[in-house]
Design an enzyme around this catalytic site. Structure first.
Site, PDB file in Angstrom:
ATOM      1  CG  ASP A 299      -0.146  -0.085   2.528  1.00  0.00           C
ATOM      2  OD1 ASP A 299       0.892  -0.770   2.560  1.00  0.00           O
ATOM      3  OD2 ASP A 299      -0.577   0.515   3.525  1.00  0.00           O
TER       4      ASP A 299
ATOM      5  NE  ARG B 270       0.717   3.959   6.532  1.00  0.00           N
ATOM      6  CZ  ARG B 270      -0.358   4.555   6.049  1.00  0.00           C
ATOM      7  NH1 ARG B 270      -0.408   5.870   5.964  1.00  0.00           N
ATOM      8  NH2 ARG B 270      -1.388   3.845   5.636  1.00  0.00           N
ATOM      9  CG  ASP B 271       3.887   1.901  11.488  1.00  0.00           C
ATOM     10  OD1 ASP B 271       3.208   2.508  10.629  1.00  0.00           O
ATOM     11  OD2 ASP B 271       3.568   1.840  12.679  1.00  0.00           O
ATOM     12  CD  GLU B 272      -0.689   0.243   6.500  1.00  0.00           C
ATOM     13  OE1 GLU B 272      -1.761  -0.236   6.145  1.00  0.00           O
ATOM     14  OE2 GLU B 272      -0.554   1.414   6.897  1.00  0.00           O
TER      15      GLU B 272
ATOM     16  CG  ASP C 148      -4.723  -0.452  -1.181  1.00  0.00           C
ATOM     17  OD1 ASP C 148      -5.563  -0.983  -0.442  1.00  0.00           O
ATOM     18  OD2 ASP C 148      -4.079   0.551  -0.832  1.00  0.00           O
TER      19      ASP C 148
ATOM     20  CD1 TRP D 230      -8.342  -4.267   1.334  1.00  0.00           C
ATOM     21  CD2 TRP D 230     -10.371  -3.356   1.120  1.00  0.00           C
ATOM     22  NE1 TRP D 230      -8.201  -2.894   1.389  1.00  0.00           N
ATOM     23  CE2 TRP D 230      -9.424  -2.314   1.260  1.00  0.00           C
ATOM     24  CE3 TRP D 230     -11.716  -3.019   0.972  1.00  0.00           C
ATOM     25  CZ2 TRP D 230      -9.785  -0.968   1.258  1.00  0.00           C
ATOM     26  CZ3 TRP D 230     -12.078  -1.684   0.962  1.00  0.00           C
ATOM     27  CH2 TRP D 230     -11.121  -0.679   1.095  1.00  0.00           C
TER      28      TRP D 230
ATOM     29  CD  GLU E  63      -3.380   6.154   3.578  1.00  0.00           C
ATOM     30  OE1 GLU E  63      -3.860   5.127   4.083  1.00  0.00           O
ATOM     31  OE2 GLU E  63      -2.494   6.832   4.111  1.00  0.00           O
TER      32      GLU E  63
ATOM     33  CG  HIS F 174      -1.658   4.649  -0.137  1.00  0.00           C
ATOM     34  ND1 HIS F 174      -0.709   4.691   0.851  1.00  0.00           N
ATOM     35  CD2 HIS F 174      -2.580   3.754   0.286  1.00  0.00           C
ATOM     36  CE1 HIS F 174      -1.045   3.876   1.837  1.00  0.00           C
ATOM     37  NE2 HIS F 174      -2.176   3.274   1.505  1.00  0.00           N
TER      38      HIS F 174
END
Length: 973
Positions: free
Chosen positions: A552, A556-558, A565, A618, A823, A844
């Site tokens: 995505d 960052r922390d992802e 997506d 999703w 995003e 994103h």
């Protein structure tokens, strides 16, 4: 009237020649031949025959890859592209030869596989059907094809592939590792990264000529292999990210040229990677998560096997084995030792620390004294199967030099690399030993010029470099990457020069195959005009997030493989890049992440599980993505392999829907994520996707010969549609769920009754106009908005949305400095600055799904049949604000080009259709008589067949070739 040949010569009628669509050159050849009698006729025929021999084949691939090594598919699929300088040339047959040596193949001996002459126009998805393939085999192959006159092309260049280790018994290696430390602090409060293990062994080759040397390597975590002082391969973040409890991949490298006579050294550096490192946003939720890292294991491990084959057939194997295991199994002579080195910390999310003072000179060379190194430790086998990597690896793509350097604080320097990308930086520095340089990364700057890092959340995203103090030092991190535009440098000795930092762009090796150019684009004062910059942002964001999985975001922390997506964006991604092998790999991840109750997870791979970890829009990726891969590449094998999984998912939906056929919006339902304005009902979205899935399942079932299932899902769709119409659509076409997303999705997914569809589209257009020609959609709705408006005759409104620069819009991001897709529509606004740091990514790709419409509608390139065997060129020109658009897309069957221009009231449409492809060309205009191709009336041109005129277009059918259409007076005054 006819063209007739006789022994007396040629009888020619000019109008008949035009109707037969001969080119001018062919005409002259025929006339000259006629003047010279039968001898000249034979000469003319020979000329035609020679012209036909210009057909050839190129770009041979196996399993979507060029000369792949170490595959484990026993019936791999072949593909090629047909080229011809003649119009309308088609492949009528092919022959493939596959041999066990290049020498045999050069003599046209296919000792493994000879298809003979196969009557077929297929150029891809052709499965191997020769002798059984065994581990380690090398297969050399070539292809030739026959044209429409039965003339055969030359043989292609030789291509090859090699087989990997197909059986468990082929692996002599064991998993080994080295413990370098454990976290002793609170894992939810402090970041901990252990030093990277450095592992080595030495071996001697025999005094013989080497035929091949192949290295098979995997890791629990990440590896970098070293052989005789050099890095092996150009791949990074290997062996990739999977659900390691299901499968773990290995890579294969041909290291024949790297092996020395006599003494050799083989080594590896390991890192936690996704296996035992930090994954996702687990540190952000200490009350929800069991752990912050190590979701599959707590320490990295190595599995590697080097096999040297000599010319006389003898084989030598060097493989990983623990010291204890070697003593038990005395036939295993390799001794592996381990230590730590300069990589003191490394993590994908957190960053990397490198202490150059601890560099170990010569550790990966033979003769190094490793007497103080420790013995390696045996690692337990991971639960997952060890398989050959099926995708495309992450590699360096290109470099970026800084555009600007600023200093918001004393001793702090910020380098602007010009755009928001994913990758690393190369640091160049000279200074005293022990000097510690800190590198931080961000996508944006605060108004005071400082680095904006709030949106990174719990990810440290920081690198440290400690100087050894010996002249100029150059460093690149090995096991971390970042999403960024700006680099903050502090602790630098003195003032850094502009070349102290170089950006290195990295992503999975998905070659770009699509490009767009806009003429007469909207000038807003930036470096590039509006839509040109928007398309550049879409490309940048796609490549930044196609990083082994479709993440995505890269910053960052992802950085998780979010399924929603991916499903809204996949069609755009396939226009821009060759994502065939990339999604071949990820569809396995998606299948591995399927929940026991049938739903696909919201992310894949899935590192953790929460209750009801699925969401409509999703979880539907499990059906939509295989379908889209099938459409783009004609891939039916993916459908066959994935069918049982999809069936299980449809059963899950049927259970949820019950007897009324409307699936409720259950699970962790994200809805139309980050929509502005009206929030579309989640039950509506769930039911719409259920119907959409049923349609796609019916079509896919038919494609793989499951006729009963095709009928079953067609009936299911009919029932869903009837229930949907009854609940959500009024008799005047008004949606009871009144949002842009609701109208767009219902129309795109064929859920409107045919008699009400036009009324529904009108309602949608009115809603957009009433909203000031601005968007009011989230992730799910945005993909369908412009295509639906254009389909129902509102192409002017589609262009108005594309060129809108007021919030919310794509253009608003551009005029506010975006170099990537955000995003949120309001990730940044002039009035309020940065929105919600906890949920604010500037890279994103979901909203970049408008790229699909740019190709398929604005430029007009679209596939009629799966795999681009038949295509359509139907550009939206009449209402376009542009003077012209140039587009190209290299499909699996070859390069497609469409270029249109406005010249006063005329329209010029130049088209390139690949050989062996049929195209429907839609030329703007009312009458066929006003359209020319080249210098003559289009219907009389070679290879051009007039079909009909309708809805403002004159439609022609053409075969492969280059065409130049002009439509006179096609535009209003």
């Amino acid at each position: 009237m006819l063209i007739s040949w006789s022994n007396r010569g040629l009888s020619v009628n000019v109008s008949s020649i035009f109707s037969a669509r001969y080119s001018l050159i062919t005409l002259l050849t025929l006339v000259l031949a006629g003047c010279g009698g039968s001898g000249s006729l034979k000469q003319a025929n020979n000329s035609l025959k020679k012209a036909a021999l210009s057909m050839n084949t190129s770009e041979l691939r196996v399993e979507y890859r060029v000369n792949p090594l170490g595959i484990d598919i026993v019936k791999p699929r072949h593909s090629w592209i047909v080229n011809s300088s003649s119009r309308s040339d088609i492949q009528t047959a092919y022959q493939i030869l596959a041999a066990s040596s290049p020498e045999l193949l050069a003599r046209d001996k296919g000792d493994l596989w000879d298809t003979g002459k196969v009557k077929s126009s297929a150029t891809n998805q052709i499965a191997y059907a020769g002798k059984n393939l065994q581990s380690r085999m090398r297969v050399y192959w070539k292809v030739r094809v026959w044209d429409r006159y039965g003339r055969v092309s030359p043989w292609s260049e030789t291509a090859f592939w090699s087989m990997g280790l197909l059986n468990f018994s082929d692996w002599e290696a064991d998993w080994i590792g080295f413990d370098t430390g454990y976290q002793k602090t609170d894992p939810f409060k402090e970041v901990y990264m252990a030093p990277s293990p450095y592992i080595r062994t030495e071996f001697k080759t025999k005094n013989k000529k080497i035929k091949h040397a192949m290295l098979y390597t995997s890791a629990m975590g990440l590896f970098e292999m070293r052989l005789n002082g050099k890095r092996v391969g150009e791949d990074y973040f290997t062996p990739g990210w999977t659900d390691y409890d299901d499968r773990i991949y290995y890579f294969t490298y041909d290291v024949t040229e790297n092996i020395r006579d006599g003494a050799n050294a083989l080594g590896a550096i390991l890192s936690d990677g996704w296996f035992s490192g930090y994954v996702g946003y687990s540190m952000l939720f200490p009350n929800d998560m069991e752990r912050t890292k190590g979701f599959w294991g707590d320490r990295p491990g190595l599995l590697t096997q080097l096999e040297i084959e000599y010319e006389d057939g003898e084989r030598q194997t060097v493989s990983t084995v623990s010291d204890r295991h070697r003593k038990i199994h005395t036939h295993k002579k390799d001794v592996w030792k381990a230590s730590t080195g300069p990589v003191r910390e490394s993590d994908i999310l957190m960053g990397e620390t490198y202490d150059a003072r601890k560099e170990i000179n010569g550790w990966d060379e033979p003769g190094y004294n490793d007497s103080k190194w420790k013995n390696v430790r045996y690692r337990m086998n991971p639960l997952g199967a060890v398989e050959a990597y099926p995708g495309v690896p992450v590699r360096k793509q290109y470099e970026l030099t800084p555009k600007k350097r600023t200093s918001p604080k004393k001793g702090v320097y910020i380098f602007d690399l010009g755009k928001n990308f994913a990758g690393i930086v190369r640091l160049k520095v000279k200074g005293k030993a022990g000097t510690k340089i800190k590198l931080r990364f961000g996508e944006m700057l605060h108004q005071d010029g400082t680095l904006m890092t709030e949106n990174l959340r719990s990810a440290r995203v920081t690198n440290y470099y400690i100087l050894k103090g010996k002249g100029e030092e150059i460093w690149e991190p090995q096991f971390t990457y970042h999403g960024f535009q700006f680099v903050e440098v502090s602790g630098y000795p003195g003032e850094p020069s502009m070349d102290a930092v170089t950006g290195i762009v990295m992503n999975s090796e998905t070659p770009q195959v699509g490009e767009l150019k806009f003429y007469g684009d909207k000038d807003w004062g930036g470096e590039r005009p509006l839509v040109t910059q928007l398309f550049e942002n879409i490309k940048t964001t796609q490549f930044a997030n196609f990083f082994d999985v479709p993440t995505d975001c890269p910053q960052r922390d992802e950085r998780l493989g979010w399924t929603g997506d991916a499903q809204v964006y996949i069609r755009t991604s396939a226009y821009i890049a060759d994502v065939s092998a990339f999604f071949t790999k990820w569809i396995r991840d998606l299948r591995d992440a399927q929940r026991w109750y049938g739903a696909y997870a919201t992310v894949a791979p899935m590192p953790y599980s929460r209750v009801y970890e699925y969401s409509p829009g999703w979880t539907d990726a499990g059906v939509i993505i295989p379908y889209m891969v099938y459409q783009a590449y004609g891939d039916t094998r993916m459908l066959e392999e994935h069918w049982q999984s999809m069936t299980k998912f449809m059963e899950f939906q049927a259970d949820a829907a019950g007897d009324d056929y409307l699936r409720p919006g259950a699970g962790r339902n994200y809805g139309d994520w980050l929509a502005v304005g009206h929030q579309t009902d989640k039950d509506f979205l769930a039911s719409a996707y259920y119907g959409y899935d049923a349609q796609l399942m019916s079509e896919m079932a038919a494609a793989i010969g499951k006729s009963a299932e095709a009928k079953k899902y067609a009936k299911l769709f009919s029932n869903i549609k009837n229930a949907f119409v009854k609940k959500y659509i009024a008799e005047d076409g008004t949606m009871l769920e009144d949002s842009q997303t609701a109208y767009a999705m219902a129309l795109a997914m064929n859920l409107y009754p045919e008699k009400l569809a036009a009324a529904g589209a009108k309602k949608l257009a009115e809603k957009v106009r009433a909203n000031g020609d601005r968007l009011a959609t989230g992730f799910l709705g945005v993909r369908h908005l412009l295509p639906v408006l254009s389909q129902y005759g509102y192409e002017d409104l589609s262009y108005d949305l594309l060129l809108q620069t007021e919030y919310p819009s794509w253009g608003y991001e551009v005029v506010n400095g975006a170099t990537s897709i955000w995003e949120r529509w309001n990730s940044y606004t002039v009035e309020n600055g940065f929105m919600n740091p906890a949920m604010n990514s500037f890279s994103h790709y979901a909203y970049g799904s408008v790229g699909e419409w740019m190709f398929s509608d604005a430029a007009g390139i679209d596939a009629i049949t799966p795999g681009y065997e038949k295509i359509e060129i139907k550009p939206l020109i009449q209402s376009s604000p542009f003077r012209g658009i140039t587009a190209q897309h290299k499909s699996i069957r070859g390069m497609i080009k469409a270029e249109w221009r406005k010249e006063a009231r005329d329209v010029l449409l130049n088209v390139t259709v690949p050989a062996n492809v049929e195209a429907m060309i839609y030329v703007p205009g009312e009458k066929e008589a006003f359209i020319s191709e080249g210098a003559i009336r289009a219907s009389m041109a070679e290879g051009v067949e007039y079909l009909r005129a309708e809805n403002g277009y004159v439609i022609y059918k053409v075969g492969g070739g280059d065409y130049r259409f002009r439509s006179t007076a096609a535009l209003p005054n």
